[in-house]
Design an enzyme around this catalytic site. Structure first.
Site, PDB file in Angstrom:
ATOM      1  CG  HIS A   1      -1.720  -1.232   1.400  1.00  0.00           C
ATOM      2  ND1 HIS A   1      -2.605  -1.674   0.447  1.00  0.00           N
ATOM      3  CD2 HIS A   1      -1.756  -2.150   2.406  1.00  0.00           C
ATOM      4  CE1 HIS A   1      -3.171  -2.804   0.867  1.00  0.00           C
ATOM      5  NE2 HIS A   1      -2.665  -3.122   2.045  1.00  0.00           N
TER       6      HIS A   1
ATOM      7  CG  HIS B   1      -5.894  -6.132   1.405  1.00  0.00           C
ATOM      8  ND1 HIS B   1      -6.839  -5.603   2.243  1.00  0.00           N
ATOM      9  CD2 HIS B   1      -4.694  -5.837   1.926  1.00  0.00           C
ATOM     10  CE1 HIS B   1      -6.222  -5.001   3.257  1.00  0.00           C
ATOM     11  NE2 HIS B   1      -4.923  -5.126   3.089  1.00  0.00           N
TER      12      HIS B   1
END
Lengths: 356, 356
Positions: free
Chosen positions: B57, B218
């Site tokens: 991320h 995700h």
């Protein structure tokens, strides 16, 4: 290829409108002809710095307009040179009496149009100089005379923008910009193509494992195609192409303000050598996450250290892009004390905000 | 999918090493257990702020470590929660005696491990609080109890980091962090999947024209799949899902420091309303160029204006990503004067450098 766009023909205008809306405290956009300028331009007595080129390389150049960097940017359509009327209008809008520098990436269309704009601005009584960036070691004379202009452009705009902010004269900023160009070298690779919105098919085709080494920022051919290798090997290839590049001599045209004509100017990049202090710039091409750029930087730092070349500043991120292309470029810029001080100087643009 | 990596199992370590090498003036990395911390931590008397989560991320969270933001970040493997021993070691390293806040994105693994770390830190005599971010309006109870934690995390880390820098007490920072969470809402879309390096096949499959609306960071499922639409329509869909979200009530567990136990805490997000001042955050998922994010911002600003909601700050770029996923998320955060002042406060991290 899927994109977050509306009509392809509105891409550039809508993206600029979004940028202007987001940063209305810093920049303003003019349409017909199109240019982005500092909200507080013209600044009396300050040299104005203008750059431009095809769109699709964002944040360059529009994202660099603001205090300590560009006074105006002229965006063309995607991968298409802006026109002389844009460049002239930008110069007229931001010239504060101390003159204007056009920073021009070496692509045939950009060079031709900025030269025309230089002549037009001159005939309108604007003191103007025109400095070329030609730093891509990958290839020469492919679609463009000599080497292409890439990553060093970003660094030149930051350093020269700071110099102009400090009150450097027109000739001093031009000399500095030329010196930055002669101190910088770049090379990039593409892991994927990009897709121009008006066409919606990839600019070039790469196999499932294939990469293009020495890619141009518009998808122009590089040195070769080969299979993807581990990042460390790719970084070595790029870094050594840059670090081992020999002296590069070419003749460019510069503008003689006093006599209103072009003259030939021989320029030489000296090779890097042990003991150099450099800025290492790892640039993403638009579709590469920053986590991968840090893997690139890791190896690059190791290579430089092993060669006795000291990275004293760095820049890591997507600053000169090719739409959503995956890949990266490396730019190494030999620094001196003056350039370091100017690099560190405050800046306030949509992309950079330091010291303010 | 081609990536600039070496061995997939080295991805996280090498990327962190690159980041630490590039920003050695700001951060330092510890391995076994892995965490990144401020070079100048612990700071005596200052509340320490720690966050963490799966890698992939970036720049969140490691890129947010530094003055005015996080004291430490604990990265797990790609899309995998870090472990309690990382979180405990980070707390021990950066606690300056004023206590530690864990900012936790609401994912089952993260919540479980941060709760365990909270108990461990408590038993080591560290004053610790644990604040959950659960701002994703897209779905609830998919792989995670309640709503997932996404873009508001970035804003909470900036705002609470500034508060800690100014000397807020542990309870004050925790209260502020909870308030930021209750003032923020997010939703995202994916135009492409991402590919986890260890697997090297896409996390999910999308058709040539298909997008996932309400995507998780995700690659978790969102609300629906549909054909790609023009950006303006997608932005309307995201913005209205956020702006028209009704009051959201849930019970979360918080830590009672004095008694060393968990208690249930009912929290409510109030809906947005005309007259609100907000921060509008347009976030790229990793593979989307900033030119497209500005097209998103352009429409978002229009929608907010039409509803009498005033964007007084904005953030546009790739800050909470899903590897090289293409797409974006929108986060809207209702601001008050205190939050605005803290948002504007100086920061010096690998990702952000304001006022210094």
């Amino acid at each position: 290829m899927k994109k977050l766009i509306n009509n392809p023909e509105d891409f550039v205008r809508e993206s600029l409108e979004g940028m202007a809306a987001a940063h209305a405290d810093l920049i303003k956009i003019n349409f017909d002809p199109t240019f982005i300028h500092r909200l507080d331009a013209p600044k009396s007595g300050k040299v104005a710095i203008i750059s431009g080129g095809g769109s699709g390389h964002e944040p360059m150049h529009a994202g660099f307009v603001g205090m300590g960097m560009l006074d105006a940017a002229c965006p063309g359509q995607i991968f298409t040179s802006p026109t002389p009327d844009q460049m002239l209008a930008a110069a007229q809008a931001v010239d504060g009496g101390a003159g204007v520098i056009y920073i021009v990436k070496n692509y045939s269309g950009d060079v031709m149009n900025f030269e025309m704009a230089t002549e037009l601005a001159h005939s309108e009584g604007i003191r103007v100089l025109n400095i070329l960036i030609d730093d891509d070691v990958a290839v020469r004379d492919i679609y463009t005379q000599g080497r292409r202009g890439v990553g060093t452009t970003v660094l030149a705009e930051k350093i020269c923008g700071a110099a102009a902010e400090r009150g450097y004269s027109l000739q001093q900023v031009a000399d500095l910009c030329r010196r930055v160009n002669l101190s910088g070298r770049s090379m990039g690779i593409a892991l994927s193509s990009c897709t121009v919105p008006m066409r919606m098919s990839p600019t070039f085709a790469l196999g499932a494992k294939e990469i293009e080494v020495g890619i141009g920022i518009h998808g122009e051919p590089g040195r070769k195609r080969m299979d993807l290798m581990p990042a460390n090997e790719l970084v070595s290839m790029l870094a050594l192409s840059i670090l081992e590049d020999s002296a590069y001599t070419r003749v460019v045209r510069e503008w003689d303000m006093d006599n209103g004509k072009w003259f030939d100017c021989e320029l030489v990049n000296q090779p890097f050598q042990r003991g150099d202090r450099i800025l290492a710039f790892v640039n993403g091409m638009g579709g590469t996450p920053i986590s991968e750029l840090y893997i690139v930087y890791r190896k690059l730092a190791e290579i430089c250290q092993n060669r006795g070349i000291q990275i004293v500043r760095n820049l890591i991120g997507s600053y000169i892009t090719s739409l959503e292309m995956q890949g990266c470029s490396i730019t190494l810029l030999k620094l001196d004390d003056e350039m370091i001080e100017l690099w560190d100087a405050p800046v306030n643009t949509p992309t950079w905000r330091w010291g303010v």
